[in-house]
Design a protein around this motif. Structure first.
Motif, PDB file in Angstrom:
ATOM      1  N   GLN A  92       0.796  -1.057  -0.108  1.00  0.00           N
ATOM      2  CA  GLN A  92      -0.120   0.086  -0.149  1.00  0.00           C
ATOM      3  C   GLN A  92       0.883   1.191  -0.123  1.00  0.00           C
ATOM      4  O   GLN A  92       0.378   2.221  -0.610  1.00  0.00           O
ATOM      5  CB  GLN A  92      -0.887  -0.036   1.126  1.00  0.00           C
ATOM      6  CG  GLN A  92      -1.932  -1.005   1.123  1.00  0.00           C
ATOM      7  CD  GLN A  92      -2.490  -1.892   2.698  1.00  0.00           C
ATOM      8  OE1 GLN A  92      -2.005  -0.990   3.464  1.00  0.00           O
ATOM      9  NE2 GLN A  92      -2.985  -2.621   2.316  1.00  0.00           N
ATOM     10  N   TRP A  96       0.647   4.045  -2.928  1.00  0.00           N
ATOM     11  CA  TRP A  96       0.464   5.447  -2.749  1.00  0.00           C
ATOM     12  C   TRP A  96       1.670   6.447  -3.379  1.00  0.00           C
ATOM     13  O   TRP A  96       1.572   7.489  -3.733  1.00  0.00           O
ATOM     14  CB  TRP A  96       0.232   5.793  -1.122  1.00  0.00           C
ATOM     15  CG  TRP A  96      -1.119   5.204  -0.710  1.00  0.00           C
ATOM     16  CD1 TRP A  96      -1.760   4.428  -1.412  1.00  0.00           C
ATOM     17  CD2 TRP A  96      -1.485   5.355   0.789  1.00  0.00           C
ATOM     18  NE1 TRP A  96      -2.962   4.160  -0.658  1.00  0.00           N
ATOM     19  CE2 TRP A  96      -2.748   4.719   0.369  1.00  0.00           C
ATOM     20  CE3 TRP A  96      -0.875   5.850   1.808  1.00  0.00           C
ATOM     21  CZ2 TRP A  96      -3.556   4.875   2.000  1.00  0.00           C
ATOM     22  CZ3 TRP A  96      -1.508   5.640   2.902  1.00  0.00           C
ATOM     23  CH2 TRP A  96      -3.012   5.024   3.234  1.00  0.00           C
ATOM     24  N   TRP A 104      -3.080  10.429  -8.899  1.00  0.00           N
ATOM     25  CA  TRP A 104      -3.684  10.088  -7.673  1.00  0.00           C
ATOM     26  C   TRP A 104      -5.310  10.065  -7.766  1.00  0.00           C
ATOM     27  O   TRP A 104      -5.986  10.731  -8.621  1.00  0.00           O
ATOM     28  CB  TRP A 104      -3.426  11.409  -6.420  1.00  0.00           C
ATOM     29  CG  TRP A 104      -4.244  11.026  -5.424  1.00  0.00           C
ATOM     30  CD1 TRP A 104      -5.612  11.349  -4.906  1.00  0.00           C
ATOM     31  CD2 TRP A 104      -3.558  10.433  -4.153  1.00  0.00           C
ATOM     32  NE1 TRP A 104      -5.799  10.875  -3.692  1.00  0.00           N
ATOM     33  CE2 TRP A 104      -4.616  10.299  -3.206  1.00  0.00           C
ATOM     34  CE3 TRP A 104      -2.301   9.814  -4.074  1.00  0.00           C
ATOM     35  CZ2 TRP A 104      -4.361   9.842  -1.738  1.00  0.00           C
ATOM     36  CZ3 TRP A 104      -2.310   9.133  -2.696  1.00  0.00           C
ATOM     37  CH2 TRP A 104      -3.154   9.150  -1.636  1.00  0.00           C
ATOM     38  N   TRP A 106      -8.923   8.988  -5.554  1.00  0.00           N
ATOM     39  CA  TRP A 106      -9.187   8.709  -4.228  1.00  0.00           C
ATOM     40  C   TRP A 106      -9.801   7.182  -4.411  1.00  0.00           C
ATOM     41  O   TRP A 106     -10.175   6.544  -3.269  1.00  0.00           O
ATOM     42  CB  TRP A 106     -10.118   9.728  -3.796  1.00  0.00           C
ATOM     43  CG  TRP A 106      -9.496  11.004  -3.256  1.00  0.00           C
ATOM     44  CD1 TRP A 106      -9.411  12.237  -3.793  1.00  0.00           C
ATOM     45  CD2 TRP A 106      -8.726  10.946  -1.890  1.00  0.00           C
ATOM     46  NE1 TRP A 106      -8.523  12.988  -2.754  1.00  0.00           N
ATOM     47  CE2 TRP A 106      -8.206  12.282  -1.929  1.00  0.00           C
ATOM     48  CE3 TRP A 106      -8.696  10.055  -0.942  1.00  0.00           C
ATOM     49  CZ2 TRP A 106      -7.437  12.720  -0.787  1.00  0.00           C
ATOM     50  CZ3 TRP A 106      -8.002  10.378  -0.033  1.00  0.00           C
ATOM     51  CH2 TRP A 106      -7.468  11.695   0.293  1.00  0.00           C
ATOM     52  N   PHE A 109      -8.484   4.260  -3.392  1.00  0.00           N
ATOM     53  CA  PHE A 109      -8.189   3.972  -1.689  1.00  0.00           C
ATOM     54  C   PHE A 109      -9.380   3.987  -1.062  1.00  0.00           C
ATOM     55  O   PHE A 109      -9.273   3.408   0.087  1.00  0.00           O
ATOM     56  CB  PHE A 109      -7.267   5.186  -1.345  1.00  0.00           C
ATOM     57  CG  PHE A 109      -5.906   5.340  -2.199  1.00  0.00           C
ATOM     58  CD1 PHE A 109      -4.994   4.479  -2.010  1.00  0.00           C
ATOM     59  CD2 PHE A 109      -6.005   6.515  -2.985  1.00  0.00           C
ATOM     60  CE1 PHE A 109      -3.867   4.612  -2.913  1.00  0.00           C
ATOM     61  CE2 PHE A 109      -4.681   6.665  -3.649  1.00  0.00           C
ATOM     62  CZ  PHE A 109      -3.504   5.791  -3.658  1.00  0.00           C
ATOM     63  N   TRP A 119      -5.112   3.718   7.560  1.00  0.00           N
ATOM     64  CA  TRP A 119      -3.802   4.434   7.310  1.00  0.00           C
ATOM     65  C   TRP A 119      -4.306   5.940   7.731  1.00  0.00           C
ATOM     66  O   TRP A 119      -3.148   6.467   8.065  1.00  0.00           O
ATOM     67  CB  TRP A 119      -3.839   4.683   5.633  1.00  0.00           C
ATOM     68  CG  TRP A 119      -2.972   3.307   5.486  1.00  0.00           C
ATOM     69  CD1 TRP A 119      -3.184   2.062   4.752  1.00  0.00           C
ATOM     70  CD2 TRP A 119      -1.710   3.250   5.652  1.00  0.00           C
ATOM     71  NE1 TRP A 119      -2.122   1.523   4.570  1.00  0.00           N
ATOM     72  CE2 TRP A 119      -1.122   1.988   5.161  1.00  0.00           C
ATOM     73  CE3 TRP A 119      -0.625   4.327   6.190  1.00  0.00           C
ATOM     74  CZ2 TRP A 119       0.059   1.502   5.134  1.00  0.00           C
ATOM     75  CZ3 TRP A 119       0.638   3.666   6.182  1.00  0.00           C
ATOM     76  CH2 TRP A 119       1.115   2.262   5.638  1.00  0.00           C
TER      77      TRP A 119
END
Length: 345
Positions: A92, A96, A104, A106, A109, A119
């Motif tokens: 993970q 990331w 990126w 969202w 995740f 996290w």
């Protein structure tokens, strides 16, 4: 092309946009998500009250701290690990890292709500108190290893349980950083290869798949747990790339809360000798990269039977007929001019 309504028999149909996949996941697991969030908040709140906890433990022979630790370990193994399978992993961290470098999203995740919440908990507590709250209390595999070590000691293996020589420990503790940076470098070349190499973590075998896997993976995971029966937190201290990854931002923690006296390390070595993970240098300083925040040294710090500083202060007060039972009675000691500039005081 959007056909005009005039050409549609019966008018335009109502278009209902379906929920995103991650929203469906969150909606179907509302209760366990809420329980998981409550657990994380409760652990953080109790840990924030650690000074009261350790003062109470000093008078009650450590059972309040131990009760908190054992409860956290059991919940971490049974509910967090085997229950909702929320075992953070170095994969993970690599994901990331690549998302920050390239793109990126969202949604990537949010698809696992437990890992997502975990996290956030890890990031907040790392910058507040360091990596020890996660590594020492809430990591499912770390909790399994620690609880196995304690049970083995109660079952008669205590005489075989050893600390590695300090010189060997000081060399081996760097191995986890080599593993971590090796995985990071490999991920830049091939993410799929890095994911295969990340099997150095036994988390998937032991926690996520509950040992139901091909025998080489099971032998490896069991071997690490067996090593942890004789050397406390063997994997966590010497091989875990996730622990190494968290130790780096933990250097930026906001609070240096572990209390120390001027005499710690010179001449007193009580905390250094009793630290279960050898995170206290002979000179008295606590290495935050190795500390798992077990609070043992903080209980010793206030002990009226083991800490020489407290014992000496008790004798001084006894001489004038005023023996205190609270560590705060030692406050004048920390204002001594010799302590100015002393770290961790």
């Amino acid at each position: 092309y959007w056909l005009p309504s005039a050409y549609l028999q019966g008018g335009r149909p109502e278009v209902i946009k379906p929920d995103a996949p991650w929203v469906k996941v969150w909606k179907t697991r509302v209760v366990p998500i809420a329980l998981f969030a409550v657990l994380l908040v409760a652990v953080a709140v109790v840990y924030a009250l650690r000074d009261r906890l350790t003062r109470l433990s000093t008078r009650k022979n450590k059972w309040p701290v131990n009760a908190f630790k054992y409860t956290a370990w059991v919940l971490s193994i049974v509910f967090v690990g085997f229950g909702v399978m929320a075992q953070p992993s170095i994969t993970q961290v690599l994901t990331w890292f690549h998302a920050l470098l390239f793109q990126w999203t969202w949604e990537l995740f949010l698809t696992d709500p437990f890992i997502f919440l975990f996290w956030w908990f890890i990031l907040i507590t790392v910058f507040l108190w360091g990596r020890g709250l996660f590594c020492g209390w809430m990591c499912p595999f770390g909790s399994l290893s620690e609880l196995s070590y304690k049970i083995a000691g109660k079952l008669g293996l205590k005489r075989f349980q050893r600390k590695l020589p300090q010189a060997l420990h000081d060399k081996l503790k760097w191995l986890k950083y080599v593993v971590f940076f090796g995985l990071m470098a490999t991920s830049l070349y091939s993410m799929s290869l890095a994911e295969k190499m990340a099997e150095v973590e036994p988390f998937k075998t032991a926690i996520v798949l509950k040992f139901i896997r091909a025998w080489p993976f099971v032998v490896y995971a069991v071997g690490l747990l067996m090593a942890g029966l004789f050397v406390e937190r063997f994997y966590c201290r010497y091989l875990c790339p996730l622990g190494a990854a968290l130790a780096i931002p933990a250097r930026l923690r906001m609070f240096d809360w572990l209390k120390r006296y001027h005499e710690c390390g010179s001449p007193c070595q009580t905390c250094a000798n009793e630290c279960p993970v050898q995170a206290i240098h002979p000179t008295g300083e606590i290495n935050p990269n190795e500390c798992v925040n077990c609070l043992h040294c903080q209980v010793l710090y206030q002990s009226h039977s083991k800490c020489p500083v407290v014992i000496r202060a008790d004798k001084r007060r006894a001489a004038v007929g005023k023996v205190g039972d609270m560590p705060r009675d030692l406050a004048p000691l920390t204002n001594h001019p010799n302590l100015k500039g002393k770290p961790n005081v």
